[in-house]
Design a protein around this motif. Structure first.
Motif, mmCIF file in Angstrom:
data_model
loop_
_atom_site.group_PDB
_atom_site.id
_atom_site.type_symbol
_atom_site.label_atom_id
_atom_site.label_comp_id
_atom_site.label_asym_id
_atom_site.label_seq_id
_atom_site.Cartn_x
_atom_site.Cartn_y
_atom_site.Cartn_z
ATOM 1 N N ARG A 4 0.834 -1.204 0.000
ATOM 2 C CA ARG A 4 0.000 0.000 0.000
ATOM 3 C C ARG A 4 0.870 1.256 0.000
ATOM 4 O O ARG A 4 0.597 2.227 -0.708
ATOM 5 C CB ARG A 4 -0.909 -0.019 1.229
ATOM 6 C CG ARG A 4 -1.783 1.214 1.403
ATOM 7 C CD ARG A 4 -2.722 1.014 2.577
ATOM 8 N NE ARG A 4 -1.967 0.738 3.803
ATOM 9 C CZ ARG A 4 -1.598 1.685 4.672
ATOM 10 N NH1 ARG A 4 -1.915 2.944 4.448
ATOM 11 N NH2 ARG A 4 -0.933 1.375 5.770
ATOM 12 N N LEU A 5 1.930 1.254 0.798
ATOM 13 C CA LEU A 5 2.825 2.418 0.858
ATOM 14 C C LEU A 5 3.580 2.585 -0.456
ATOM 15 O O LEU A 5 3.782 3.705 -0.933
ATOM 16 C CB LEU A 5 3.803 2.269 2.016
ATOM 17 C CG LEU A 5 3.207 2.073 3.417
ATOM 18 C CD1 LEU A 5 4.309 2.058 4.466
ATOM 19 C CD2 LEU A 5 2.184 3.165 3.725
ATOM 20 N N THR A 8 1.309 4.089 -3.085
ATOM 21 C CA THR A 8 1.148 5.529 -2.883
ATOM 22 C C THR A 8 2.400 6.270 -3.331
ATOM 23 O O THR A 8 2.318 7.307 -4.015
ATOM 24 C CB THR A 8 0.861 5.827 -1.401
ATOM 25 O OG1 THR A 8 -0.355 5.162 -1.030
ATOM 26 C CG2 THR A 8 0.723 7.321 -1.155
ATOM 27 N N SER A 31 -3.291 11.740 4.397
ATOM 28 C CA SER A 31 -3.043 10.299 4.379
ATOM 29 C C SER A 31 -1.894 9.960 3.439
ATOM 30 O O SER A 31 -1.024 9.143 3.762
ATOM 31 C CB SER A 31 -4.306 9.553 3.955
ATOM 32 O OG SER A 31 -4.065 8.156 3.896
ATOM 33 N N GLN A 35 1.636 8.325 4.576
ATOM 34 C CA GLN A 35 2.085 7.055 4.010
ATOM 35 C C GLN A 35 3.498 7.175 3.437
ATOM 36 O O GLN A 35 4.339 6.289 3.613
ATOM 37 C CB GLN A 35 1.111 6.588 2.932
ATOM 38 C CG GLN A 35 -0.208 6.076 3.483
ATOM 39 C CD GLN A 35 -1.109 5.530 2.396
ATOM 40 O OE1 GLN A 35 -0.641 4.859 1.489
ATOM 41 N NE2 GLN A 35 -2.399 5.818 2.488
#
Length: 293
Positions: A4-5, A8, A31, A35
């Motif tokens: 997920r990081l 991003t 957010s 991140q």
């Protein structure tokens, strides 16, 4: 490093804006910032430089970006493999004769035998036509043989340098001479593939720069026809070395003592920003693997 990081980070690196990345990902800007900060903390280094209202990748960020993309692709490939089983679909590929005949058979055979539900559709086109078709979305992938490795609107995977050889019949007047310069080739009959082929165009420019006039080529269209013409004594030709290896080994052709002042690279390209389907990514990964081997 959580996927997920990394996803991003990849989006911020693509658009170079936390605000725009947040909008495209559907996150709050705070957010996205947190991140990226969490990823920087995990890696122990900054990934972006903040320059007033703008950002840019640091050296560490530049190094991380291709890995982030590969990990995202592998994750998507894994999800697709679990969900759909056998890879399936059509891949439309623009390529050129020299690569189709001499470079691609191991890759095409591997995909055909290991993934029979993947259908390969090869379209014979040269560099500029291939690039345009990729940008329009007509082709999924395109193989290029070019000196330049950055192409507007395209993502490019450089697979390998492509050595060239200037060849002639064994009895040619230049055979056996060393240290030839472009001026030494002036007035020599030239055999070539059609204009638009990168090595033909670069060779032509090199000779024109030395002699001041655009050289004339006997054009035979295909590499096989060009090799036969050279072996018959109709002229000399600059060709990818892989296409003349057998003729050089058997003595049907000889390599002349001239080294091109340019280097070509075999490349695989696709439209920038396009998320490749699982079966297309599988093809790209196999091309990478075979190039490494």
């Amino acid at each position: 490093m959580e996927l997920r990081l990394l996803a991003t980070f990849e989006k911020v690196a693509e658009v170079l804006s936390f605000t725009r990345a947040a909008a495209e990902l559907g996150y709050a800007q705070s957010s996205v910032t947190s991140q990226v900060k969490a990823l920087e903390t995990a890696l122990g280094t900054e990934l972006f430089e903040r320059l007033g209202g703008r950002i840019r990748l640091t050296a560490a960020g530049e190094r991380l970006l291709p890995y982030a993309r590969r990990m995202a692709d592998l994750a998507e490939e894994a999800r697709a493999a679990v969900a759909a089983g056998e890879a399936a679909g059509t891949i439309t590929i623009g390529t050129m004769e020299s690569l189709t005949t001499y470079r691609l058979p191991p890759l095409l055979e591997y995909v055909h035998h290991r993934h029979p539900a993947v259908r390969l559709s090869l379209r014979p086109t040269l560099g500029d036509a291939t690039r345009q078709a990729l940008r329009r979305g007509t082709y999924d992938l395109g193989f290029l043989m070019e000196a330049e490795t950055e192409h507007e609107g395209l993502e490019t995977e450089v697979l390998a340098p492509e050595p060239l050889a200037l060849v002639a019949a064994p009895g040619h007047a230049l055979a056996g001479r060393t240290g030839l310069a472009p001026a030494d080739l002036a007035g020599t009959a030239l055999v070539g593939t059609e204009p638009g082929c990168a090595y033909r165009d670069l060779f032509e420019a090199e000779l024109a720069g030395a002699g001041g006039a655009r050289p004339e080529f006997l054009e035979f269209g295909t590499i096989e026809a060009s090799k036969r013409a050279v072996a018959s004594g109709l002229g000399i030709a600059l060709l990818p070395r892989i296409t003349v290896q057998e003729e050089l080994a058997s003595g049907v052709l000889v390599a002349l003592g001239w080294e091109p002042p340019f280097t070509l690279f075999t490349q695989l390209a696709w439209r920038r920003g396009k998320r490749l389907p699982a079966h297309v990514r599988l093809f790209v990964e196999q091309a990478r693997r075979l190039a490494r081997e």
